[in-house]
Design an enzyme around this catalytic site. Structure first.
Site, mmCIF file in Angstrom:
data_model
loop_
_atom_site.group_PDB
_atom_site.id
_atom_site.type_symbol
_atom_site.label_atom_id
_atom_site.label_comp_id
_atom_site.label_asym_id
_atom_site.label_seq_id
_atom_site.Cartn_x
_atom_site.Cartn_y
_atom_site.Cartn_z
ATOM 1 N N SER A 98 4.407 -1.812 -0.133
ATOM 2 C CA SER A 98 5.577 -1.113 0.405
ATOM 3 C C SER A 98 6.648 -0.939 -0.658
ATOM 4 O O SER A 98 7.323 0.091 -0.725
ATOM 5 C CB SER A 98 6.141 -1.869 1.617
ATOM 6 O OG SER A 98 6.790 -3.077 1.246
ATOM 7 N N LYS A 99 6.794 -1.926 -1.518
ATOM 8 C CA LYS A 99 7.797 -1.833 -2.574
ATOM 9 C C LYS A 99 7.362 -0.871 -3.676
ATOM 10 O O LYS A 99 8.184 -0.201 -4.305
ATOM 11 C CB LYS A 99 8.073 -3.220 -3.149
ATOM 12 C CG LYS A 99 8.778 -4.157 -2.172
ATOM 13 C CD LYS A 99 10.143 -3.610 -1.777
ATOM 14 C CE LYS A 99 10.963 -4.620 -0.985
ATOM 15 N NZ LYS A 99 12.336 -4.154 -0.686
ATOM 16 N N ALA A 150 0.585 -6.376 1.193
ATOM 17 C CA ALA A 150 1.267 -5.375 2.019
ATOM 18 C C ALA A 150 2.719 -5.201 1.586
ATOM 19 O O ALA A 150 3.228 -4.077 1.501
ATOM 20 C CB ALA A 150 1.197 -5.778 3.483
ATOM 21 N N TYR A 151 3.378 -6.313 1.306
ATOM 22 C CA TYR A 151 4.777 -6.254 0.858
ATOM 23 C C TYR A 151 4.882 -5.519 -0.471
ATOM 24 O O TYR A 151 5.718 -4.617 -0.637
ATOM 25 C CB TYR A 151 5.325 -7.674 0.736
ATOM 26 C CG TYR A 151 6.713 -7.766 0.150
ATOM 27 C CD1 TYR A 151 7.824 -7.315 0.868
ATOM 28 C CD2 TYR A 151 6.918 -8.321 -1.103
ATOM 29 C CE1 TYR A 151 9.093 -7.413 0.335
ATOM 30 C CE2 TYR A 151 8.186 -8.423 -1.646
ATOM 31 C CZ TYR A 151 9.277 -7.960 -0.925
ATOM 32 O OH TYR A 151 10.536 -8.051 -1.455
ATOM 33 N N ALA A 152 4.031 -5.883 -1.440
ATOM 34 C CA ALA A 152 4.083 -5.247 -2.751
ATOM 35 C C ALA A 152 3.754 -3.761 -2.649
ATOM 36 O O ALA A 152 4.346 -2.931 -3.348
ATOM 37 C CB ALA A 152 3.125 -5.940 -3.711
#
Length: 246
Positions: free
Chosen positions: A158-159, A154-156
């Site tokens: 978003s980035k 999820a973090y990757a």
């Protein structure tokens, strides 16, 4: 007659700690007047400003929810009122909840989306409406987009959205003499990175870097300072600042 130049003005989101604090201090050392943004860490933001002013620099704090367009507009109003304009915006604010995709709660995904994607969109939109000619917008992504580490989906994601936004914005600024770039740090020794990790794990991560150490916030600030100042011919790029970790 000696020519006088107006100091450049920078807003650093997430400037109350970690990479943001290092960036704020570095830009101030380079002669910029800096608005140090915070969301919930007023004491840390005040400490950054105190360190800057003790060293002879100019800085103040400003609070905003980066995903709230009204609060972000007020943040830029404050910079213009206090310093006369905005030349550099460095967007480091973000969150990094980790979980395997199969276990991630959708409420957490929505929160990541709001802070990392909507927050970047709102800050960038206001920045490009306000920045003066010769300005520089620098977003922050992550080397995890290339490392494919478990738990970071999820973090990757978003980035990855931030990287796509940045590359398009650089082209949308045609004719305005404004550069737009992304800096993608590798493993960097900040509270955001070290929280929840054992020393053994951090040592193992550090061993994967050719220099056999974790990055320091100042390492990232060096790259940002180049893009914010002399690096006018670097535009529409994603710069991996990771010591060769990938």
């Amino acid at each position: 007659m000696t020519e006088t130049t107006t100091p450049r003005v920078a807003i650093v989101t997430g400037g109350s700690g970690g990479i943001g604090a290092a960036v704020a201090k570095r830009l101030a050392a380079d002669g910029m007047q800096v608005l140090v943004h915070y969301s919930g860490g007023r004491d840390r933001a005040d400490a950054v400003v105190a360190e800057i002013t003790a060293a002879g620099g100019v800085a103040t704090v400003g609070k905003a929810d980066i995903a709230d367009e009204t609060e972000v507009a007020a943040l830029f109003d404050e910079a213009e009122k206090r310093y006369g304009g905005v030349d550099v915006v460095v967007h480091t604010a973000g969150i990094m909840p980790l979980s395997p995709l199969v276990d991630l709660k959708l409420d957490d995904l929505d929160h990541i989306h709001r802070v990392n994607i909507r927050g970047t969109f709102v800050v960038d939109q206001e920045a490009l409406r306000r920045m003066r000619k010769g300005g520089a917008l620098i977003n922050t992504s992550t080397s995890v987009t290339k490392l494919q580490q478990t738990g970071y989906s999820a973090y990757a994601a978003s980035k990855g959205a931030i990287e796509a936004m940045t590359l398009i914005l650089a082209r949308e600024m045609r004719g305005r003499d404004i550069t737009v770039n992304t800096v993608s740090p590798g493993p960097t020794e900040t509270p955001l990175f070290t929280e929840g990790k054992s020393q053994e794990l951090m040592d193992r991560i550090a061993s994967q870097v050719p220099a056999e150490r974790l990055g320091q916030p100042e390492d990232i600030a060096e790259v940002v300072a180049f893009l914010a100042g002399p690096g006018r011919w670097v535009n529409g790029q994603n710069i991996f600042a990771n010591g060769g970790a990938i």
